[in-house]
Design a protein around this motif. Structure first.
Motif, PDB file in Angstrom:
ATOM      1  N   PRO A   1      -7.307  62.492  -8.127  1.00  0.00           N
ATOM      2  CA  PRO A   1      -6.383  61.693  -7.315  1.00  0.00           C
ATOM      3  C   PRO A   1      -4.979  61.700  -7.892  1.00  0.00           C
ATOM      4  CG  PRO A   1      -7.721  60.275  -8.687  1.00  0.00           C
ATOM      5  CD  PRO A   1      -8.217  61.682  -8.903  1.00  0.00           C
TER       6      PRO A   1
ATOM      7  N   VAL B   1      -8.218  52.456  -1.452  1.00  0.00           N
ATOM      8  CA  VAL B   1      -8.794  53.311  -2.486  1.00  0.00           C
ATOM      9  C   VAL B   1     -10.063  52.672  -3.040  1.00  0.00           C
ATOM     10  CG1 VAL B   1      -8.415  54.322  -4.765  1.00  0.00           C
ATOM     11  CG2 VAL B   1      -6.558  54.266  -3.115  1.00  0.00           C
TER      12      VAL B   1
ATOM     13  N   ASP C   1     -12.297  52.474  -6.127  1.00  0.00           N
ATOM     14  CA  ASP C   1     -12.085  52.826  -7.527  1.00  0.00           C
ATOM     15  C   ASP C   1     -13.197  52.285  -8.408  1.00  0.00           C
ATOM     16  OD1 ASP C   1     -11.497  50.134  -7.487  1.00  0.00           O
ATOM     17  OD2 ASP C   1      -9.582  50.308  -8.497  1.00  0.00           O
TER      18      ASP C   1
ATOM     19  N   ARG D   1     -10.772  57.705  -0.995  1.00  0.00           N
ATOM     20  CA  ARG D   1      -9.705  56.990  -0.293  1.00  0.00           C
ATOM     21  C   ARG D   1      -9.860  57.176   1.206  1.00  0.00           C
ATOM     22  NH1 ARG D   1      -3.645  57.392  -2.061  1.00  0.00           N
ATOM     23  NH2 ARG D   1      -3.077  55.483  -1.038  1.00  0.00           N
TER      24      ARG D   1
ATOM     25  N   TYR E   1     -12.736  62.332  -4.332  1.00  0.00           N
ATOM     26  CA  TYR E   1     -12.194  62.966  -5.531  1.00  0.00           C
ATOM     27  C   TYR E   1     -13.330  63.506  -6.401  1.00  0.00           C
ATOM     28  CZ  TYR E   1      -8.035  60.587  -3.936  1.00  0.00           C
ATOM     29  OH  TYR E   1      -6.994  60.155  -3.172  1.00  0.00           O
TER      30      TYR E   1
END
Length: 151
Positions: A65, A81, A83, A91, A110
């Motif tokens: 990312p 996002v 995380d 995302r 990602y």
């Protein structure tokens, strides 16, 4: 005393050059290509159930990312996002207008952060599926258990 003749394919003592495995076996595919397959598998499973809702959604894979840093100790993540701590895993980019054209919604997964969290390929497949399900749930405004009751 003369030097022994070397094969041109074994210059500098590095061994034979070329592919170690034949094309067509899973080992011949790169990690990135294998990861893409995991994302596609997860998406295809979800599209069977949510075909109408996911009709215009684009799915993408990026290696890492891009994260905006405001200071060396602070990482700023947007609300869209997913995380783990301060490391983005995926995302959701909602549909928007770019000048005169409509840009469809997009889910970006990602690769490297997910690979680093998985213990093996099966664990990675489960993690990818969980992340894709979570992001589809965010995009559709639904609960992840509703999106994938088996998960």
């Amino acid at each position: 005393m003369s030097r022994p003749a070397r094969s041109r394919r074994d210059r500098h003592g590095r061994g034979l050059r070329g592919r170690l495995v034949p094309d067509g076996v899973p080992l011949a595919r790169s990690r990135a290509a294998q990861f893409d397959d995991l994302v596609l598998d997860a998406v295809e499973d979800l599209e069977r159930r949510w075909e109408k809702e996911l009709a215009g959604v684009e799915f993408a894979v990026e290696d890492v990312p891009w994260v905006e840093h405001t200071s060396p100790d602070e990482v700023v993540l947007d609300a869209d996002v997913l995380d783990d701590g301060s490391v983005p895993l995926a995302r959701v980019l909602p549909a928007h207008r770019d000048g005169t054209r409509e840009v469809p919604p997009r889910i970006v997964v990602y690769r490297r952060p997910l690979e680093l969290r998985a213990h093996d390929r099966d664990d990675l497949a489960d993690l990818v599926r969980d992340v894709v399900v979570d992001q589809v749930a965010v995009l559709l405004g639904r609960d992840p258990e509703e999106i994938d009751p088996t998960g």
